[in-house]
Structure formats: C-alpha cells, structure tokens
Design a protein around this motif. Structure first.
Motif, PDB file in Angstrom:
ATOM      1  N   LEU A  26       0.830  -1.218   0.000  1.00  0.00           N
ATOM      2  CA  LEU A  26       0.000   0.000   0.000  1.00  0.00           C
ATOM      3  C   LEU A  26       0.856   1.256   0.000  1.00  0.00           C
ATOM      4  N   VAL A  27       1.866   1.256   0.861  1.00  0.00           N
ATOM      5  CA  VAL A  27       2.712   2.427   0.992  1.00  0.00           C
ATOM      6  C   VAL A  27       3.427   2.734  -0.324  1.00  0.00           C
ATOM      7  N   ARG A  28       3.780   1.693  -1.064  1.00  0.00           N
ATOM      8  CA  ARG A  28       4.538   1.914  -2.276  1.00  0.00           C
ATOM      9  C   ARG A  28       3.710   2.265  -3.511  1.00  0.00           C
ATOM     10  N   VAL A  29       2.451   1.840  -3.500  1.00  0.00           N
ATOM     11  CA  VAL A  29       1.654   2.160  -4.686  1.00  0.00           C
ATOM     12  C   VAL A  29       0.973   3.529  -4.578  1.00  0.00           C
ATOM     13  N   THR A  30       1.093   4.187  -3.429  1.00  0.00           N
ATOM     14  CA  THR A  30       0.330   5.426  -3.271  1.00  0.00           C
ATOM     15  C   THR A  30       1.108   6.708  -3.552  1.00  0.00           C
ATOM     16  N   GLY A  31       2.369   6.616  -3.891  1.00  0.00           N
ATOM     17  CA  GLY A  31       3.051   7.864  -4.196  1.00  0.00           C
ATOM     18  C   GLY A  31       4.552   7.726  -4.112  1.00  0.00           C
ATOM     19  N   ASP A  32       5.234   8.778  -4.552  1.00  0.00           N
ATOM     20  CA  ASP A  32       6.676   8.744  -4.631  1.00  0.00           C
ATOM     21  C   ASP A  32       7.277   9.653  -3.562  1.00  0.00           C
ATOM     22  N   PRO A  33       7.962   9.074  -2.562  1.00  0.00           N
ATOM     23  CA  PRO A  33       8.501   9.903  -1.483  1.00  0.00           C
ATOM     24  C   PRO A  33       9.579  10.869  -1.980  1.00  0.00           C
ATOM     25  N   VAL A  34      10.291  10.471  -3.020  1.00  0.00           N
ATOM     26  CA  VAL A  34      11.384  11.313  -3.512  1.00  0.00           C
ATOM     27  C   VAL A  34      10.852  12.679  -3.935  1.00  0.00           C
ATOM     28  N   ALA A  35       9.715  12.688  -4.602  1.00  0.00           N
ATOM     29  CA  ALA A  35       9.137  13.951  -5.068  1.00  0.00           C
ATOM     30  C   ALA A  35       8.823  14.874  -3.898  1.00  0.00           C
ATOM     31  N   LEU A  36       8.427  14.275  -2.782  1.00  0.00           N
ATOM     32  CA  LEU A  36       8.074  15.093  -1.621  1.00  0.00           C
ATOM     33  C   LEU A  36       9.302  15.611  -0.886  1.00  0.00           C
ATOM     34  N   MET A  37      10.404  14.904  -1.043  1.00  0.00           N
ATOM     35  CA  MET A  37      11.585  15.275  -0.276  1.00  0.00           C
ATOM     36  C   MET A  37      12.402  16.368  -0.930  1.00  0.00           C
ATOM     37  N   LEU A  38      12.325  16.440  -2.247  1.00  0.00           N
ATOM     38  CA  LEU A  38      13.175  17.390  -2.961  1.00  0.00           C
ATOM     39  C   LEU A  38      12.458  18.711  -3.187  1.00  0.00           C
ATOM     40  N   PRO A  39      13.226  19.800  -3.312  1.00  0.00           N
ATOM     41  CA  PRO A  39      12.611  21.091  -3.603  1.00  0.00           C
ATOM     42  C   PRO A  39      12.036  21.120  -5.018  1.00  0.00           C
ATOM     43  N   GLU A  40      11.198  22.120  -5.287  1.00  0.00           N
ATOM     44  CA  GLU A  40      10.529  22.213  -6.586  1.00  0.00           C
ATOM     45  C   GLU A  40      11.519  22.339  -7.734  1.00  0.00           C
ATOM     46  N   THR A  41      12.690  22.903  -7.439  1.00  0.00           N
ATOM     47  CA  THR A  41      13.641  23.176  -8.519  1.00  0.00           C
ATOM     48  C   THR A  41      14.553  21.987  -8.822  1.00  0.00           C
ATOM     49  N   ALA A  42      14.386  20.896  -8.097  1.00  0.00           N
ATOM     50  CA  ALA A  42      15.283  19.755  -8.287  1.00  0.00           C
ATOM     51  C   ALA A  42      15.174  19.208  -9.717  1.00  0.00           C
ATOM     52  N   THR A  43      16.292  18.762 -10.237  1.00  0.00           N
ATOM     53  CA  THR A  43      16.296  18.243 -11.601  1.00  0.00           C
ATOM     54  C   THR A  43      16.059  16.735 -11.590  1.00  0.00           C
ATOM     55  N   ALA A  44      15.851  16.186 -12.789  1.00  0.00           N
ATOM     56  CA  ALA A  44      15.639  14.746 -12.915  1.00  0.00           C
ATOM     57  C   ALA A  44      16.844  13.979 -12.362  1.00  0.00           C
ATOM     58  N   GLU A  45      18.002  14.587 -12.523  1.00  0.00           N
ATOM     59  CA  GLU A  45      19.236  13.947 -12.059  1.00  0.00           C
ATOM     60  C   GLU A  45      19.243  13.848 -10.528  1.00  0.00           C
ATOM     61  N   ASP A  46      18.817  14.957  -9.879  1.00  0.00           N
ATOM     62  CA  ASP A  46      18.745  14.948  -8.414  1.00  0.00           C
ATOM     63  C   ASP A  46      17.828  13.831  -7.940  1.00  0.00           C
ATOM     64  N   ARG A  47      16.705  13.693  -8.651  1.00  0.00           N
ATOM     65  CA  ARG A  47      15.732  12.683  -8.264  1.00  0.00           C
ATOM     66  C   ARG A  47      16.314  11.278  -8.392  1.00  0.00           C
ATOM     67  N   ALA A  48      17.053  11.078  -9.491  1.00  0.00           N
ATOM     68  CA  ALA A  48      17.638   9.760  -9.722  1.00  0.00           C
ATOM     69  C   ALA A  48      18.623   9.407  -8.612  1.00  0.00           C
ATOM     70  N   VAL A  49      19.438  10.383  -8.233  1.00  0.00           N
ATOM     71  CA  VAL A  49      20.443  10.146  -7.205  1.00  0.00           C
ATOM     72  C   VAL A  49      19.787   9.743  -5.889  1.00  0.00           C
ATOM     73  N   LEU A  50      18.748  10.500  -5.523  1.00  0.00           N
ATOM     74  CA  LEU A  50      18.073  10.222  -4.255  1.00  0.00           C
ATOM     75  C   LEU A  50      17.321   8.890  -4.295  1.00  0.00           C
ATOM     76  N   THR A  51      16.687   8.618  -5.436  1.00  0.00           N
ATOM     77  CA  THR A  51      15.960   7.360  -5.585  1.00  0.00           C
ATOM     78  C   THR A  51      16.905   6.184  -5.356  1.00  0.00           C
ATOM     79  N   GLN A  52      18.088   6.316  -5.932  1.00  0.00           N
ATOM     80  CA  GLN A  52      19.063   5.239  -5.791  1.00  0.00           C
ATOM     81  C   GLN A  52      19.566   5.144  -4.346  1.00  0.00           C
ATOM     82  N   ALA A  53      19.828   6.301  -3.768  1.00  0.00           N
ATOM     83  CA  ALA A  53      20.330   6.320  -2.393  1.00  0.00           C
ATOM     84  C   ALA A  53      19.336   5.660  -1.435  1.00  0.00           C
TER      85      ALA A  53
END
Lengths: 305, 521
Positions: A26-53
């Motif tokens: 349930l927790v995983r199908v309801t949304g992406d935590p990475v999007a909530l953690m990063l600022p609005e200006t974050a790039t796709a690259e920032d997201r990838a790094v955090l997702t992997q981390a």
C-alpha cells in the motif's frame, strides 16, 4: 494451557507477516517519497540520485525481502523526515498514547459503572430511559466534533483547561474524556444487561429474602459478578483505544502514535507508516491472546484445545 | 471461590491502572509547569514567546530540511553569512563584508569574536566545513541549491573564498537561505553528527533547549549573542496541526502567535478584543500551468487567453481566501529580483471576450474538454476555477489528487492539459520561477518553446551584471504575460492570529525571527 498459549503465539507470525506485506505494498503504490523530499527546482538527475540512495530503484520484491530481513532484526529503516530509525520513533511515542488510553479507560469506568448499575437497578424507569438516551448519544457522537466542542467550552469560553499538547493532568482531561465517552457508552449498556441477568438469579432472590439490605445485595452480590464479562470486553477495547487514538490525538495535538502516523501518511514517510502499523498490529494481536487466555481462565467451561 | 479470586485480581488491576494514570499525570505535570508555556505565559509575558505552527520541524540539520516551517524555527539557532532583512535586502550576518573577486570567486570577511553556543569560536574552518558538506553530499535535501559550490578556500582565520563551477549570480541568495546555516565544525568532528542532532549548537540568538517531536521546540536565550542580548528568555514553537485547535489555543491565550489561520476563522479572531489578525504576502503564487504539446487543447494561444479571461481572480481571493491574496499577472512578485511591478496587483477578467475567443478557436459550447489536476490542498479554488471555465463554454474534468500522488505526477510530468499549483520561491530570484520554461526543463511538462525567451533566460542564468540581468527577466515577464504558459490566480498571503501581548509583523519569507517580535508594553 501452555500448549494453547504456544499455539496462539505461533499464529501471530503469519498475521504479522501478512500485515507487513499489505502495508508494504500500500505504501509503495500510493506515491513517490522522492518527489516530496526534494525542492521544486530539483532536476531529474537529483531525483535519480536520491531514488538510488534510498534503494527505491530496485524491484518491489527485492525491496520487500530487504525490508523483511531487516524488520526481523528490529530495523524498520530510517524515517525520511526525521532521519532516525523508524521503530525507535514509534516506540518513543507509545508512552503518550498509552497514557491517553489508560486515562480514557479510567474515564470510561468511572462513568459507566454507576450509570450501568443504576439503570439496571432502576430498570424501565425514567432514570433508565435517560441513561440509555445519554449512552446512545455518547456512542454516536464523532470524536472529532466532540473534541472541538469540549475545547470551545472548557478552554476558550471558561478557560479552565488547556486546549492542547501534552503536559500535566489538566492536559489529559479533555482528550481522555473525548476518547473515553464512546467506550463508556458501550460499557454502560453492557453493565446494565449483565447486572439485569444477575439480578434475576436465584441467589440474589435468596439474599434478598434473607433480609439483606438493598445496597448490600447490589454492591456485594450482584455487582461483583456482573463485572466479569465487562472486564473481558474492557481489555479487548483497550487495544482499540491504543490503535484508535488517531483522531483524538490530532484534535488535541497529543504527541502520540496516532499523530505520528497521521503526519507520516501525509508526508509519505514510508518507514514510519510501516513500523507504526506493525507495532499497532503486534499490540492488538498479543492483547487479544492475553484476553483470550484470561477469559478461558475465568470461565472453566471453555476448553483449551 | 475461583470467580471471587478473579474478581479480586481485576479490581487490583483496576486500582493499578488508576494509580498509573495519576502518576503519569503528576510527573509530566511538574515538567510542564517549569516550561510555563500555558498558564505561566500571562505572568511572564515578556520572557516567553509562544508560537503555534501547523507542522513540526524535520530536524536540527539545516542541510537536510526542505520545509519553510523548519527554517522558520532554525533561523533562531543558526546564523547565515548573509541575512535577508524583512524587505529581502541582503545585510551582514556572520560575514561583515563580501566582494566578487572574479566570475567564479567571492571573498567573504567573517565577523570576529563570535562563539558557538558551546563556547567554540567561529572561524573560517566552520564555513568551509558547512558549505562543503551541503555542496557535496547529494543525499541532503538542500544539496541541489548548493552543488555548484566547488570549493571553500580558507584564506585566513576570518576570510574565505567561495568558488563556484561557473558564474553564479545567485550565490548571495543561496547563502542567505536554509542550507547555509553555519554549523560548528569542531563540535561535530569531536562528537559526531548524531550527538549534534540531539544537542544542536549554532551561533544564533537562541540556544536549543528541548525538542518533543510533534509537540514543541523550546529555545532559550543566548546571553553571548554577537548582536546584543536577545529579547526573550524563552521561545517555544508549538506544533498544532489541526487548524481549529490552533485558533482555539490562540483564543484561550495559550499561544502568542498562531500561523496559518484558515479564512473561515478570520472574523472570529478579529471579533475578540485582545486578538488581532495580521497578514503578509508570502512567496507563493497559485497558478494554472498549461500543456502546449501539439494536439492539446491548450496549445492554442486563443484558448489560453480565453481561460485567463474567464477566471475572476479577485472573486476567488474574496470568496475562498477570505481576502488573503493579491491578484497578479506575474509570479515574480515584489521583493524578488527581476520583478516587474506593472504586472502586479492587476488581473484580466472578461467573460464575454472569453466566449468569443473560444469560438474563434473553433470550439462550440462544451467542445473544448480539459482536465485540471490539483492537489487536495487547493481543492476549493480549483472547484471555483472549473465552474468559471464551464460558464464560458469549456468542459472541465477536475482531477483532485492526494498531495503525495500529486507530487509524483508532478515529478513524472504526466499531467494532462492543466495543473494547478502554488509555487514558492525560496531564492527570491526570478530564475527560480522561470527555469521551468527553458527548453530542457519544459520538455514533457508544458512543452513551452519560445526561442526569444530561451535566449533571455540562458543569458540571465550566468549574467553577473545585476542591472542588465534584471532587464532580461522583466522582458521575459512581459512575453510570458502574453504567451501564457501559465495563468496566475493570486499571490497568497500568510494569515496569522496574534495576541495583543506581542507586536508581530509577518515576513514575506514566513520566518519567525524571535527578536523581531517584541512584547507589547
């Protein structure tokens, strides 16, 4: 008896396993935590790094196996929001929720016992009608609405009790009352019917015919025995108090497990949601077993197999 | 007999429960009395300031925080090299002067004689440690704002050079925001970061005292603050997520200031003799962003203009926001670098012309069908917008999403024709608003493509001359107001309830600098 307890405890394992699986999915199908953690200006690259981390780039079953493996060692991962072990955060909040649940139970008993006994003794009178009416209202009133109304009356208008937060006994009164009312209503009705049954028993009639005083008959003979089934229900209800404080804790800003869980859901703090649901499930399952054992001890007619 | 024993046991248990609850109450009771945040605040009004916010801080790590309410608290504990005053002008903080050495290097002179709360002196080494940490650790939430810092060179004990990977006109803006809060290098090296998080130490006017998660943060006065003795003995930040409880707490006198007052409670607070509502525009503009991908209804400029004209922005401010909003045709509001005042405090509204434009675009009544996606927090304005658009002949599917689901769709750029969002600007610079309209960023989201805008934005990104850079952004703004890759509804306002015990002027950056709040005499 020992065998029965052991068997029950073994049943806990699959229950908790299933709970963990459902929450995980349930927790995983309801949304992406990475999007909530990063600022609005974050790039796709920032997201990838955090997702992997965070290990969120791996397949779901790998993530689950990893989660399960560490959970078995008491590690439910780190809270994204606080950066601390999730289980520790959850356990830190337990005392606050427990305090509230105990106080609510106290309120429920203090209200339900005299009301229940009175309405049984004065069966089908005006008193009985009033008490039944009150308990129907008490059961039907939403916690949320009642909490806000109590705050308006006791804190804003009369200024006798603090509005919110956890502190001294005075902070406990309103939330405990709010949480306890529903339970009190339920218990009042239960005590009434339990007492009615006992009052019609032969030994009560015998006691009365011996010329014992009314108070002695009710207090010493009927009340004690009438309490037994009530007590069993009470312990069952206690678990629902622990797990069901979400709304009351939110209204009164009570820093317990319920509030932690609500905030965690809002901020998509996956590790906390998992750990909190798991801990609540654990408490419920274990308490249920203990109640069951106690019930069986109380009533020898039930066999342990 | 057996039954009797059990009854006895249960009664004992009951007694234990009663005692337990009484004890639990008593011990914590003394605790809260000493904290004196509730009943004590009236007798010691000038010594304790209590502020209620809707969300708790995330941690005492300024580098790993990404919400305004965290920064609002942390600015009292940690100092920046440069501070924004209440008008967003840069003023000295821990740095006394700064100058640009070349396109990629800035030199900062640091204030001497400053000490951290644990007594350690503040020197260049702390600046180096702090900024290099946030610049290099990509798992920190503030990293994306600081990763263009290549190195912090220690020139001497009180001088540092900050070197960026290219010309960065925004460096000063970055250094005056969360993520640039200066940490004690030696204390962290000696004790480890976990200890620091439990007992944080900064150079700010208030020292950490206690943090009970989701309940309160307690700070006490730093007697040795470099900028003079702080005004309050104690500052308490309380967390009260439920709005009606926050309002009640203010009305009951439990807090001096309550943030995020819902529009429905404004009149109630204003009706009380010793309470007051104060408002200030914040860095957040509610807007509709359009998809201009070929084939999309909103790719047609006439449709976008019709949408703009169909919406009565002032009407939404008055009805939904309780008057707490300022209509605007730009998202770069005053106080931000690059703002164009001619587009501020103004809006377009002409339903007849909107109908006509829609016809000109070739759509009959109900033919232009669009989906508006919105996070549930903006559900009400979205409903009104949808109703207004339907009035002029659009067909609207309103797609209200739970916030985390909205975030996910937002980051995966998978909205349909329109999404509604409130966008902030923590850097106080137009680039933060407009980088999304650069070709690479816009790809897949709005698919906005205007070579002239692209040229201006690319140039402004590295332009170190403030005067010409400002012109570039103002030009972009004028073009966007006609191109309409987005339609702006209004700039939001922060609404606070205050007690007459304190004088409080809210800031546009939503910070609570405790020393800017004074006890009323």
């Amino acid at each position: 008896m020992g065998k029965y307890v052991l068997k029950s405890l073994l049943q806990v394992i699959p229950v908790l396993f299933i709970v963990s699986l459902i929450v995980f999915i349930l927790v995983r199908v309801t949304g992406d935590p990475v999007a909530l953690m990063l600022p609005e200006t974050a790039t796709a690259e920032d997201r990838a790094v955090l997702t992997q981390a965070l290990g969120l780039d791996q397949p779901l079953y790998t993530q689950y196996m990893k989660f399960l493996g560490s959970a078995l060692q008491g590690d439910f991962g780190q809270s994204f929001r606080y950066g601390e072990p999730a289980l520790q955060l959850v356990l830190e909040r337990l005392p606050a929720s427990f305090e509230l649940a105990v106080a609510a139970m106290f309120f429920a008993i203090v209200m339900a016992v005299p009301l229940g006994v009175a309405s049984a003794v004065k069966r089908n009178t005006f008193t009985d009608l009033i008490i039944s009416g009150i308990s129907v209202i008490g059961k039907a009133m939403p916690n949320f609405w009642m909490g806000i109304m109590l705050i308006l009356l006791f804190s804003v208008m009369w200024g006798v009790l603090p509005v919110s937060g956890r502190g001294g006994v005075s902070h406990l009164i309103l939330p405990a009352f709010t949480l306890g009312v529903g339970l009190a209503a339920q218990m009042t009705r239960l005590i009434r019917s339990s007492m009615l049954e006992i009052l019609s028993q032969d030994y009560i009639r015998t006691a009365r015919s011996k010329g014992l005083g009314r108070m002695v008959v009710i207090g010493k003979h009927a009340f004690r025995n009438g309490l037994i089934p009530v007590v069993t229900i009470m312990s069952l209800q206690f678990t629902s108090l622990i797990g069901g404080t979400l709304i009351t804790e939110t209204v009164f800003s009570w820093p317990g497990l319920g509030q932690l869980l609500v905030v965690a859901v809002n901020t998509h703090d996956m590790a906390i949601v998992q750990a909190a649901v798991f801990v609540i499930a654990f408490i419920v399952v274990v308490t249920n077993i203990l109640t069951d054992v106690a019930y069986r001890l109380l009533d020898p007619r039930i066999k342990y197999d | 007999m057996k039954k009797r024993q059990w009854t006895g046991m249960w009664i004992t248990l009951l007694a234990v429960v009663l005692v337990l609850s009484a004890c639990g109450g008593k011990t914590t009771g003394t605790d809260s009395n000493s904290a004196s945040s509730e009943s004590g605040s009236s007798s010691s009004a000038s010594t304790t300031l209590t502020i209620a916010a809707a969300t708790d801080i995330e941690s005492f790590d300024p580098h790993n925080n990404n919400n305004t309410s965290s920064e609002a608290v942390l600015v009292n504990v940690f100092d920046y090299l440069i501070k924004n005053d209440s008008e967003q002008k840069k003023v000295p903080g821990l740095a006394t002067t700064w100058e640009q050495v070349n396109d990629t290097t800035w030199r900062f002179k640091l204030r001497e004689g400053v000490t951290f709360h644990n007594g350690d002196p503040f020197t260049s080494a702390d600046v180096k440690y702090t900024l290099e940490r946030v610049a290099k650790d990509s798992t920190l939430k503030q990293n994306s704002y600081f990763k263009n810092i290549v190195e912090v060179k220690v020139v001497d004990e009180y001088t540092v050079d900050i070197i960026t990977d290219g010309p960065d006109p925004l460096l000063l803006n970055r250094l005056s925001k969360m993520g640039a809060g200066i940490l004690p290098a030696k204390y962290i090296k000696d004790n480890g970061f976990d200890k620091f998080l439990k007992q944080p130490v900064g150079t700010g006017p208030y020292k950490f005292s206690k943090w009970t998660k989701d309940d309160r943060v307690e700070l006490v006065k730093n007697e040795n603050y470099f900028d003079g003795e702080p005004k309050w003995n104690e500052v308490v930040f309380r967390v009260i997520p439920e709005a009606s409880t926050r309002v009640s707490e203010l009305l009951a006198g439990g807090v001096d200031i309550a943030a995020s007052i819902p529009s429905t409670d404004i009149a109630r607070i204003e009706g009380e003799a010793d309470k007051k509502i104060v408002k200030a525009p914040i860095q957040r503009v509610l807007q509709l962003i359009f998809r201009q991908t070929e084939g999309s209804v909103t790719a047609d400029p006439k449709v976008r203009e019709a949408i703009d004209l169909a919406i009565d922005k002032q009407g939404i401010v008055d009805s939904i926001a309780g008057g707490a909003g300022i209509v605007t045709r730009t998202s770069v509001t005053p106080g931000n670098f690059g703002a164009d005042p001619s587009l501020y405090q103004t809006s377009l509204y002409d339903q007849e012309k909107a109908k006509q434009l829609l016809q000109e675009a070739g759509y009959a009544e109900g033919e232009a069908e669009m989906t508006i996606s919105v996070s549930s927090q903006y559900k009400e304005p979205a409903e009104v917008v949808a109703a207004m658009l339907e009035q002029v002949g659009f067909k609207i599917n309103l797609d209200v999403l739970e916030p985390s689901a909205f975030s996910e769709r937002y980051s995966s750029k998978s909205f349909k024709e329109i999404f509604m969002i409130g966008i902030g600007n923590s850097l106080f610079d137009a680039s933060n608003n407009y980088n999304r309209y650069m070709l690479d960023e816009a790809k897949g989201e709005s698919d906005y493509n205007n070579p002239e805008v692209e040229k201006l934005l690319q140039s402004a990104l590295v332009n170190m001359d403030p005067a010409s850079r400002e012109k570039e952004y103002q030009q972009v703004q004028q073009i966007l107001a006609e191109d309409r890759p987005a339609v702006y509804l209004y700039q939001m306002e922060g609404v606070y309830g205050t007690d007459s015990r304190v004088n409080f002027e809210p800031r546009s950056d939503e910070m609570f600098y405790a020393d800017e709040i004074t006890p009323a005499q």
